[in-house]
Design an enzyme around this catalytic site. Structure first.
Site, short mmCIF file in Angstrom:
data_model
loop_
_atom_site.label_atom_id
_atom_site.label_comp_id
_atom_site.label_asym_id
_atom_site.label_seq_id
_atom_site.Cartn_x
_atom_site.Cartn_y
_atom_site.Cartn_z
N ARG A 261 0.86 -1.05 -0.03
CA ARG A 261 0.13 0.15 0.06
C ARG A 261 0.73 1.27 -0.11
NH1 ARG A 261 -4.63 -1.68 4.69
NH2 ARG A 261 -4.87 -3.88 3.63
N ARG A 276 2.80 1.26 10.22
CA ARG A 276 2.23 1.61 8.83
C ARG A 276 3.41 1.47 7.68
NH1 ARG A 276 -2.53 4.21 7.80
NH2 ARG A 276 -2.95 4.80 9.93
N GLU A 348 -5.59 -0.01 15.96
CA GLU A 348 -6.35 -1.03 15.08
C GLU A 348 -5.39 -2.21 14.66
OE1 GLU A 348 -7.49 -1.52 10.46
OE2 GLU A 348 -7.81 0.56 11.24
N SER A 351 -9.66 -5.34 11.09
CA SER A 351 -10.90 -4.87 10.66
C SER A 351 -11.79 -6.09 10.25
CB SER A 351 -10.91 -3.55 9.66
OG SER A 351 -10.42 -2.39 10.16
N ARG A 388 1.89 -5.62 12.83
CA ARG A 388 1.51 -5.21 13.91
C ARG A 388 1.18 -6.08 15.08
NH1 ARG A 388 -3.00 -0.75 12.03
NH2 ARG A 388 -1.86 0.30 10.35
#
Length: 426
Positions: A261, A276, A348, A351, A388
């Protein structure tokens, strides 16, 4: 993807629900596009019907064909091709408009946006307590020699990471643990999928055209492929343009892949460490089912993602994402947020989303019910992202000397239970 007639229903429920996610549906433009397509179809069908009628009449004129009929047929033939092209353009313009309309939030999705406090559903476990100032994963990993961000930047620039020694072993062990949990206990079917996919594949799950700037792409001659941002993309599209039978559903799919990403627009947020990155690994979960079973499947998927964190002993909470913060393809999302001691905050980590039949329509995935067909529902969730999760494991299980104790669930996969301050293991 939407049925335009549903979006234009007089009760305006679609328009109202879309507004809760801060999207204003341009109904005037949509109405014009639908009307133009309808007129183009009528015109083309009328011309073809007239041409067929004249052609049948000419076929019956065995001895001598009427010149007027011949001229009429010639004139109609000259009009059919432009009429076909007009319909193709009208179809394309309407399709392009619909591709940019996000999914309609479920009625149960709470109102509000990212600026509002999340709606907390529950917490699991307790935050670890320390008699020292907890360090973040960058300091812990760098001092132990298991994380090397400096050399990673030499290879690829910023927002990349290199794990080494016990750090790399921990990543590999975590992926194996998660895959074993999902395949052996949750009964997902593991897949090994391509990391490069076509634009059509990206469109099927909603990454294109909306998120073109957030994707990495490759091109050789006229062959353009995209690097997947999540295994959801290839897993869902495995069944694109297929009609499934009811007894095949639900499908439970999983894959461990690299994800890519560009994180366009996120600069300045979470740039320290591995929270990230442009490239990261993740075990993804996908479920495909009948639309009426989606809510039940969402709760099941959520329980599978939660069990990962529970087996690892990580303190986390579940939040119900507000309508204005939903992803483009989702109609309902639960976020799992893990506790990071260095930040004294939940962040987070997964999800879990119900997309309804939004992706099923875009990708053309149907289920046959009796004599009819309907679009399937798709659901996805992280179970879990490797980087993460490593961050949470290191930070929640650190000691004052810089060592880290691993949860018992991982020791059969790592072969060690502790990472020492110098990166050795025991």
């Amino acid at each position: 993807m939407h049925d335009p007639q549903e979006l234009l229903r007089p009760d305006a429920q679609a328009t109202q629900r879309l507004s809760t996610r801060r999207y204003a549906l341009d109904t005037n433009t949509l109405e014009k596009l639908v009307q133009r397509r309808t007129e183009a179809i009528k015109n083309k069908d009328s011309l073809r019907a007239k041409l067929n009628s004249v052609s049948r009449k000419l076929a019956q004129q065995r001895d001598a064909r009427d010149q007027h009929d011949l001229d009429t047929a010639k004139e109609l033939k000259s009009q059919v091709q432009p009429a076909d092209e007009a319909q193709r353009i009208a179809d394309s313009d309407l399709h392009s408009f619909l591709l940019a309309v996000p999914n309609i939030p479920a009625d149960e999705a709470p109102d509000g946006g990212p600026e509002d406090q999340p709606v907390e559903i529950r917490r699991w476990g307790r935050p670890p307590t320390f008699d020292f100032e907890p360090r973040d994963h960058v300091d812990l990993g760098t001092s132990a020699g298991i994380l090397d961000l400096r050399r990673a930047s030499k290879l690829s620039g910023s927002r990349f990471a290199v794990f080494r020694g016990a750090g790399a072993m921990l990543e590999r062990a975590l992926a194996s643990f998660l895959l074993d949990l999902h395949t052996k206990e949750h009964h997902y079917v593991e897949h090994s999928v391509p990391y490069l996919v076509t634009p059509e594949t990206m469109t099927g799950t909603g990454q294109l055209p909306k998120f073109a700037d957030d994707l990495f792409a490759t091109q050789v001659a006229d062959h353009r492929l995209y690097l997947i941002p999540t295994a959801e993309v290839p897993l869902v599209n495995l069944y694109s343009k297929e009609t499934l039978s009811e007894d095949e559903l639900p499908l439970s799919l999983t894959a461990h892949t690299a994800c890519f990403r560009s994180e366009a627009g996120s600069y300045g947020r979470d740039t320290r460490g591995v929270i990230r990155l442009h490239q990261f690994a993740k075990v993804e979960l996908v479920r495909i089912c009948r639309l009426q079973d989606a809510e039940e499947q969402l709760q099941l998927l959520l329980s599978h993602a939660e069990e990962c964190l529970q087996r690892l002993g990580l303190h986390y909470r579940v939040t119900d994402l507000r309508a204005g913060d939903l992803g483009f393809s989702a109609r309902r999302t639960y976020d799992l947020e893990v506790w990071l001691p260095s930040q004294q905050a939940f962040r987070e980590i997964s999800s879990v989303s119900d997309c309804g039949d939004f992706q099923g329509r875009r990708a053309g995935i149907r289920v046959k019910r009796d004599s009819s067909k309907e679009y399937t529902a798709t659901l996805n969730g992280s179970g879990l992202p490797i980087g993460r999760t490593v961050v949470a494991l290191i930070e929640q299980n650190q000691h004052s000397d810089g060592s880290v104790t691993l949860p018992p669930a991982l020791t059969p996969y790592t072969g060690f239970h502790t990472i020492n301050p110098d990166g050795t293991t025991r």
